[in-house]
Design a protein around this motif. Structure first.
Motif, PDB file in Angstrom:
ATOM      1  N   CYS A  58      -0.585 -39.261  21.187  1.00  0.00           N
ATOM      2  CA  CYS A  58      -0.570 -40.649  21.135  1.00  0.00           C
ATOM      3  C   CYS A  58      -1.217 -41.235  22.187  1.00  0.00           C
ATOM      4  N   GLU A  62       2.192 -46.419  22.689  1.00  0.00           N
ATOM      5  CA  GLU A  62       2.891 -46.121  21.259  1.00  0.00           C
ATOM      6  C   GLU A  62       4.363 -45.410  21.784  1.00  0.00           C
ATOM      7  N   SER A 192      -1.160 -38.396  16.313  1.00  0.00           N
ATOM      8  CA  SER A 192      -2.182 -38.865  15.544  1.00  0.00           C
ATOM      9  C   SER A 192      -2.823 -38.182  14.483  1.00  0.00           C
ATOM     10  N   VAL A 216       7.964 -42.886  19.540  1.00  0.00           N
ATOM     11  CA  VAL A 216       6.550 -42.757  19.435  1.00  0.00           C
ATOM     12  C   VAL A 216       6.359 -43.929  18.042  1.00  0.00           C
ATOM     13  N   LYS A 218       3.467 -46.328  16.066  1.00  0.00           N
ATOM     14  CA  LYS A 218       2.211 -46.768  15.833  1.00  0.00           C
ATOM     15  C   LYS A 218       1.849 -48.112  16.627  1.00  0.00           C
ATOM     16  N   ARG A 219       0.812 -48.177  17.273  1.00  0.00           N
ATOM     17  CA  ARG A 219       0.351 -49.300  18.123  1.00  0.00           C
ATOM     18  C   ARG A 219       0.164 -50.264  17.148  1.00  0.00           C
TER      19      ARG A 219
END
Lengths: 380, 358
Positions: A58, A62, A192, A216, A218-219
């Motif tokens: 990632c 994130e 990812s 984690v 997602k951006r």
């Protein structure tokens, strides 16, 4: 000499993690402070974040540090549910074999926040029944706020079809979270590549310290926070960052997990169990984590087995216990079609990097006597 | 010996476990979870099966330095003790659940399981003693008379007594608390448990009403004249005076007492105090804690309550019932209670009272 076969509960800290953590404990500075000591702490954390991002697949931003895998699961599930609910989606989809750190927050959301839980069953091998999920998405995709399915099961080690789930969900823009606490460093795992929205990890399952988890996320995705305060971690998880635990976690993640060795030990144990106890059987799929053996010993009760093994210095485990400490039949085995009785006759052995051939041999030598006694003591 | 210490979370069982370890035995602590839903039962310091109690037991095992486990005996407890308690009340008798728990759980389910697992016996914090003599291992009273629990242990067979270890019988309770404090056991000042552990409120009558219903029935005098109403004959115990709610006075103004309850017709029969008097009692399902009682009348004592007085009597066994003839009249004895025979301080055996006679 004690034989520790409960690595899925927690596994020994690796030397590198202890060293990194100890050194960081001597470092003064709140990582949020702007002065030199603060910056030094912050630097250590950001280096750890970058290093962990490589292992997780990632981008560093994130990664949200939490105090446990449970907190990561709660933050993801509640946050994604609330986000979905704000646009009229109130269904939470989970598998029947999730850890209590997903089952219980889902239940809480149902009781307090208007969620509807749809639990997807599993096959007798403990793998998500994908056709059930497909049918559900055909019928009700636009009602679903979040899908949460664990990457691998903590009791059987069965790997779950996360790639397929994400592919299915993304067609309907449904966010997918996965609890990968047991999988991290044990099997290939990339945030990812999987295309997940959120992922939960925990340091102490990989040789890092207790008290540090990772969400984690997602951006660019914002979800409501559980903890409000100093605005750390994208304002999704406020609280002074635990620098020693974070660097300890990164140091542990840098280590190599001897997957082949562990799997070899696992196979030796699994094959040995059905050899020395002919009517015993192994639960779970063919595709599993390298280190978990879940076995049923008909005619026994798992709490008796635990006591007898413990008396011989062998540490194994059963499903979960209630608040008073009473062993309960595993909901995972029940979902796989076990009866209450056979679920209560099952044990989990989880192996790790320190497990040796002599450990496995000792367990196999002890088992026949233990099973015989346990059967005699099963008076129900 | 290899022993299982049954640890309730109270001070007595904690000290008993510590003493067993000190005597050189290999001891494993076990807490019995007797309720499948602990919160449902009594909470607070007086209970014996709450989450708090299991925590206290665990911490005591830590201090004593022994392994600790929780055994789920909820099913056995419900079937053997709670259901028995209800059916006995429904049948118009007054049961003693602590006795049933010792008989069916602590020295049956637990002892059997322990033996099958390779242990030699069970240690408990009961106040009683055992002695080895010409009759083998026999059960006796504790030296602390006020705490003596030999009455509720009188259901143990010779075989069960063989596997029972009572390390506290030679000590006064007050000294056990001091000893617990000296040993660093945090339960040293924990209050004793009282009453019936599975009745959360302590309100037995209310608990029974909830489960057996509250059907209104007549209260009659010995001539059969209806003089009042009640809400369930099963909540009355022979000899009971309070709670009858009678408004019709007796001719001489003397109080009335429950003489008997008739569950089939849901009737409570009341009468004068002297009508309660009995001199003979008959017990069924006898258990001998040593050599079996014979048909030869023997001088001894019978006790009919956990902390009651031993009553001088002549006892014998007619092949079917244990029979005791009292030297003096006794007022009010409910069927369902245990009659426990003593030879001095030795427990001879016990039976469940099924009939009494004037």
């Amino acid at each position: 000499m004690a034989i520790y076969l409960d690595h899925a509960a927690t596994t020994p800290m690796v030397d590198a993690a202890i060293a990194a953590m100890t050194a960081q404990m001597a470092q003064l500075g709140n990582p949020s402070s702007l002065h030199a000591p603060g910056r030094a702490s912050r630097k250590a954390i950001e280096q750890a974040r970058e290093s962990l991002a490589l292992h997780i697949g990632c981008v560093p931003s994130e990664i949200i540090f939490t105090a446990s895998g449970t907190e990561a699961n709660n933050t993801a599930l509640k946050g994604l549910y609330w986000k979905g609910k704000s646009v009229g989606r109130n269904v939470i989809v989970i598998s029947a074999i999730e850890h209590h750190a997903i089952l219980d927050p889902a239940q809480w959301l149902a009781e307090h926040e208007g969620a509807e839980i749809v639990s997807i069953g599993v096959t007798s091998n403990g793998v998500l029944d994908f056709s059930q999920l497909e049918q559900l998405l055909k019928d009700r995709a636009d009602e679903i706020a979040v899908i949460s399915v664990m990457h691998s099961n903590n009791e059987t080690g069965a790997l779950q079809p996360i790639t397929e789930i994400v592919a299915l969900a993304s067609a309907h823009s449904i966010p997918v979270h996965s609890d990968a606490v047991q999988s991290f460093k044990k099997v290939p795992l990339s945030f990812s590549t999987l295309g997940l929205t959120a992922l939960s990890l925990s340091a102490h399952k990989i040789g890092g310290p207790l008290g540090i988890g990772i969400l984690v996320l997602k951006r660019g995705l914002e979800i409501p926070a559980l903890l409000h305060g100093g605005g750390q971690e994208r304002e999704i998880r406020s609280g002074t960052l635990n620098a020693p635990a974070i660097v300890g976690c990164a140091a542990a993640a840098d280590g190599d997990y001897p997957g082949e060795h562990v799997r070899e030990m696992r196979n030796l144990l699994a094959q040995g169990i059905v050899h020395v106890i002919p009517d015993a059987y192994i639960n779970g799929a063919s595709e599993t984590l390298p280190g978990i053996v879940n076995a049923t010993f008909p005619g026994t009760e798992s709490d008796t087995l635990l006591l007898l093994l413990d008396a011989q210095g062998i540490a194994a485990s059963t499903g979960s216990a209630c608040s008073a400490g009473v062993q309960r039949p595993s909901h995972v085995l029940l979902a796989m079609g076990h009866s209450d009785k056979s679920a209560r006759s099952s044990l989990r052995f989880s192996l790790g990097s320190t497990t040796s051939t002599s450990d496995v041999t000792s367990v196999l030598n002890a088992l026949p006597g233990v099973i015989e006694r346990a059967r005699a003591a099963n008076l129900r | 010996m290899r022993l299982i210490a049954a640890m309730s979370g109270g001070v007595d069982s904690a000290v008993a476990a510590a003493r067993a370890v000190e005597a050189g035995h290999e001891v494993i602590g076990v807490h019995l979870a007797l309720s499948s839903n602990p919160q449902k039962y009594r909470s607070g310091a007086r209970g014996c099966c709450t989450v708090e109690d299991s925590h206290d037991a665990r911490r005591a095992a830590d201090v004593v330095g022994i392994p600790f486990y929780i055994w789920d005996m909820a099913e056995e407890f419900h079937e053997g003790v709670v259901e028995n308690f209800l059916s006995e009340y429904a049948a118009g008798r007054t049961p003693n659940p602590c006795l049933r728990c010792n008989e069916k759980i602590k020295f049956a389910a637990v002892l059997d399981r322990a033996r099958a697992m390779g242990f030699d016996g069970v240690v408990t914090g009961h106040y009683a003693t055992t002695k080895d003599g010409p009759m083998g291992k026999t059960l006796h009273r504790a030296i602390d008379n006020s705490k003596d629990q030999s009455y509720v242990l009188s259901v143990l067979t010779v075989e069960q007594i063989q596997g029972a270890i009572f390390p506290l019988g030679d000590t006064e309770k007050v000294d056990i608390r001091k000893e617990a404090a000296a040993r660093g056991l945090s339960v040293a000042n924990k209050p004793d448990s009282h009453d019936i552990c599975f009745v959360p409120s302590g309100d037995n009558a209310g608990w029974l009403h909830d489960r057996l219903g509250s059907e209104v029935g007549p209260i009659v005098d010995q001539e059969g004249t209806i003089i009042g109403k009640h809400k369930g004959a099963y909540t009355y115990t022979i000899g009971q005076r309070k709670g009858l709610g009678l408004t019709v006075p007796t001719p001489d103004g003397s109080p009335r007492f429950v003489l008997k309850t008739q569950p089939k017709t849901n009737t409570v029969v009341v009468g004068a105090r002297e009508d309660l008097a009995i001199t003979k009692m008959y017990g069924e399902n006898p258990v001998w804690c040593g050599p079996a009682v014979t048909s030869t009348p023997t001088q001894g004592f019978v006790q009919i309550r956990a902390h009651g007085q031993p009553l001088p009597c002549t006892y014998f066994y007619d092949g079917e019932k244990l029979i005791a003839h009292l030297e003096s009249e006794l007022l009010g004895l409910a069927t369902g209670q245990a009659m426990v025979i003593y030879d001095d301080d030795r427990v001879v055996g016990s039976a469940t009272v099924c009939e009494t006679q004037a």
